[in-house]
Design a protein around this motif. Structure first.
Motif, PDB file in Angstrom:
ATOM      1  N   ASP A 117       0.847  -1.194   0.000  1.00  0.00           N
ATOM      2  CA  ASP A 117       0.000   0.000   0.000  1.00  0.00           C
ATOM      3  C   ASP A 117       0.882   1.244   0.000  1.00  0.00           C
ATOM      4  O   ASP A 117       1.605   1.512   0.967  1.00  0.00           O
ATOM      5  CB  ASP A 117      -0.892  -0.031   1.246  1.00  0.00           C
ATOM      6  CG  ASP A 117      -1.869   1.127   1.310  1.00  0.00           C
ATOM      7  OD1 ASP A 117      -2.080   1.782   0.267  1.00  0.00           O
ATOM      8  OD2 ASP A 117      -2.412   1.378   2.401  1.00  0.00           O
ATOM      9  N   ARG A 119       1.782   4.936   0.525  1.00  0.00           N
ATOM     10  CA  ARG A 119       1.292   5.985   1.417  1.00  0.00           C
ATOM     11  C   ARG A 119       2.051   7.292   1.153  1.00  0.00           C
ATOM     12  O   ARG A 119       3.147   7.495   1.678  1.00  0.00           O
ATOM     13  CB  ARG A 119       1.472   5.569   2.870  1.00  0.00           C
ATOM     14  CG  ARG A 119       0.672   4.350   3.293  1.00  0.00           C
ATOM     15  CD  ARG A 119      -0.831   4.640   3.403  1.00  0.00           C
ATOM     16  NE  ARG A 119      -1.527   3.496   3.944  1.00  0.00           N
ATOM     17  CZ  ARG A 119      -1.687   3.256   5.235  1.00  0.00           C
ATOM     18  NH1 ARG A 119      -1.200   4.099   6.133  1.00  0.00           N
ATOM     19  NH2 ARG A 119      -2.348   2.188   5.636  1.00  0.00           N
ATOM     20  N   ARG A 121       1.274  10.087   2.317  1.00  0.00           N
ATOM     21  CA  ARG A 121       1.267  10.798   3.599  1.00  0.00           C
ATOM     22  C   ARG A 121       1.160   9.758   4.707  1.00  0.00           C
ATOM     23  O   ARG A 121       0.238   8.961   4.723  1.00  0.00           O
ATOM     24  CB  ARG A 121       0.103  11.785   3.688  1.00  0.00           C
ATOM     25  CG  ARG A 121       0.224  12.937   2.703  1.00  0.00           C
ATOM     26  CD  ARG A 121      -0.938  13.916   2.850  1.00  0.00           C
ATOM     27  NE  ARG A 121      -0.836  15.024   1.920  1.00  0.00           N
ATOM     28  CZ  ARG A 121      -1.258  14.988   0.671  1.00  0.00           C
ATOM     29  NH1 ARG A 121      -1.824  13.876   0.210  1.00  0.00           N
ATOM     30  NH2 ARG A 121      -1.131  16.028  -0.124  1.00  0.00           N
ATOM     31  N   LEU A 122       2.124   9.796   5.608  1.00  0.00           N
ATOM     32  CA  LEU A 122       2.206   8.772   6.646  1.00  0.00           C
ATOM     33  C   LEU A 122       2.705   9.430   7.924  1.00  0.00           C
ATOM     34  O   LEU A 122       3.742  10.094   7.926  1.00  0.00           O
ATOM     35  CB  LEU A 122       3.182   7.675   6.195  1.00  0.00           C
ATOM     36  CG  LEU A 122       3.245   6.368   6.951  1.00  0.00           C
ATOM     37  CD1 LEU A 122       1.904   5.648   6.922  1.00  0.00           C
ATOM     38  CD2 LEU A 122       4.318   5.467   6.331  1.00  0.00           C
ATOM     39  N   GLU A 126       0.155   6.205  12.400  1.00  0.00           N
ATOM     40  CA  GLU A 126      -0.180   5.205  11.384  1.00  0.00           C
ATOM     41  C   GLU A 126       0.915   4.151  11.270  1.00  0.00           C
ATOM     42  O   GLU A 126       0.624   2.968  11.043  1.00  0.00           O
ATOM     43  CB  GLU A 126      -0.399   5.901  10.034  1.00  0.00           C
ATOM     44  CG  GLU A 126      -1.651   6.761  10.002  1.00  0.00           C
ATOM     45  CD  GLU A 126      -1.745   7.594   8.733  1.00  0.00           C
ATOM     46  OE1 GLU A 126      -2.852   7.714   8.198  1.00  0.00           O
ATOM     47  OE2 GLU A 126      -0.695   8.115   8.288  1.00  0.00           O
ATOM     48  N   GLU A 130       0.125   0.186  11.759  1.00  0.00           N
ATOM     49  CA  GLU A 130       0.456  -0.825  10.756  1.00  0.00           C
ATOM     50  C   GLU A 130       1.369  -1.905  11.337  1.00  0.00           C
ATOM     51  O   GLU A 130       1.185  -3.108  11.066  1.00  0.00           O
ATOM     52  CB  GLU A 130       1.097  -0.176   9.526  1.00  0.00           C
ATOM     53  CG  GLU A 130       0.184   0.767   8.761  1.00  0.00           C
ATOM     54  CD  GLU A 130      -1.028   0.068   8.162  1.00  0.00           C
ATOM     55  OE1 GLU A 130      -1.056  -1.173   8.117  1.00  0.00           O
ATOM     56  OE2 GLU A 130      -1.955   0.782   7.730  1.00  0.00           O
ATOM     57  N   ARG A 202       6.398   9.777   3.816  1.00  0.00           N
ATOM     58  CA  ARG A 202       5.815   8.876   2.829  1.00  0.00           C
ATOM     59  C   ARG A 202       6.502   7.512   2.906  1.00  0.00           C
ATOM     60  O   ARG A 202       7.592   7.380   3.468  1.00  0.00           O
ATOM     61  CB  ARG A 202       5.953   9.444   1.413  1.00  0.00           C
ATOM     62  CG  ARG A 202       7.386   9.676   0.969  1.00  0.00           C
ATOM     63  CD  ARG A 202       7.475  10.253  -0.434  1.00  0.00           C
ATOM     64  NE  ARG A 202       8.861  10.482  -0.826  1.00  0.00           N
ATOM     65  CZ  ARG A 202       9.503  11.626  -0.672  1.00  0.00           C
ATOM     66  NH1 ARG A 202       8.901  12.667  -0.136  1.00  0.00           N
ATOM     67  NH2 ARG A 202      10.746  11.753  -1.086  1.00  0.00           N
TER      68      ARG A 202
END
Length: 213
Positions: A117, A119, A121-122, A126, A130, A202
């Motif tokens: 996945d 991302r 923006r991370l 988060e 994860e 990211r």
């Protein structure tokens, strides 16, 4: 962050075959072409290995994830060639554009059935979520994260990939493909405040997807 520590037992891979020689490679005291283990990379020549070794942090992160989830782990340069064919890297002469997240994620899903996945923006919360789900997270950071030297602020954020393998209230644990031996290669703890100095915000979240055949 109010969260219990979580660490996944992920095997470590350096982007150079001789992980103990990373200090010499990154300072230029020793050429990657002189890596005594270069043939383990699957490269056809010392020159091919020396060109790619400094550029394949993403492939090192992928190899760690593959090993962790029970997949056969290809040598680094043949894996890189596959990534080139998939569009995850683009080479133009001596210039390389990579790793390109979207084609990388599509290739990882197609080739190994991984959950991948992208991302753009991370945030730290988060990352922790994860990791708690059993995922691993490739983070775009500046390469100087290997020392956490506060006296030398990185000129930019991003440009190098590390693999987040654990988190806790105080920070994130990473496997750094260009980390320093006995210091910042395996399960290197990076406080959240320090991560902010290096992290581009990211990355790519990886999960096991289907079980390996």
């Amino acid at each position: 962050m109010n969260a219990s520590p979580i660490t996944h037992p992920v095997p470590y891979y350096s982007q150079w075959e001789s992980a103990g020689l990373v200090p010499q490679f990154i300072t230029g005291a020793m050429s990657a072409a002189d890596d005594p283990l270069w043939q383990k990379s699957g490269a056809d020549s010392r020159d091919e290995y020396a060109f790619w070794a400094p550029r394949i942090c993403g492939m090192a992160c992928l190899r760690m994830a593959l090993d962790h989830w029970g997949h056969p782990v290809p040598p680094s340069v043949p894996l890189l060639r596959e990534a080139l064919e998939a569009g995850a890297y683009v080479r133009d002469g001596d210039q390389v554009q990579g790793m390109i997240y979207a084609p990388f994620a599509a290739w990882a899903a197609r080739r190994w059935g991984l959950h991948a996945d992208v991302r753009p923006r991370l945030v730290p919360e988060e990352i922790h979520e994860e990791i708690g789900r059993g995922h691993l997270v490739m983070l775009s950071v500046h390469k100087t994260i290997r020392t956490l030297d506060e006296a030398q602020a990185p000129p930019v954020r991003g440009g190098h990939l590390v693999l987040a393998v654990g988190t806790g209230p105080d920070g994130v644990e990473v496997h750094n493909p260009s980390g320093l031996p006995d210091h910042s290669q395996r399960f290197a703890r990076v406080p959240w405040a320090d991560l902010d100095r290096f992290f581009a915000g990211r990355g790519v979240v990886l999960g096991p997807g289907r079980a390996p055949a």
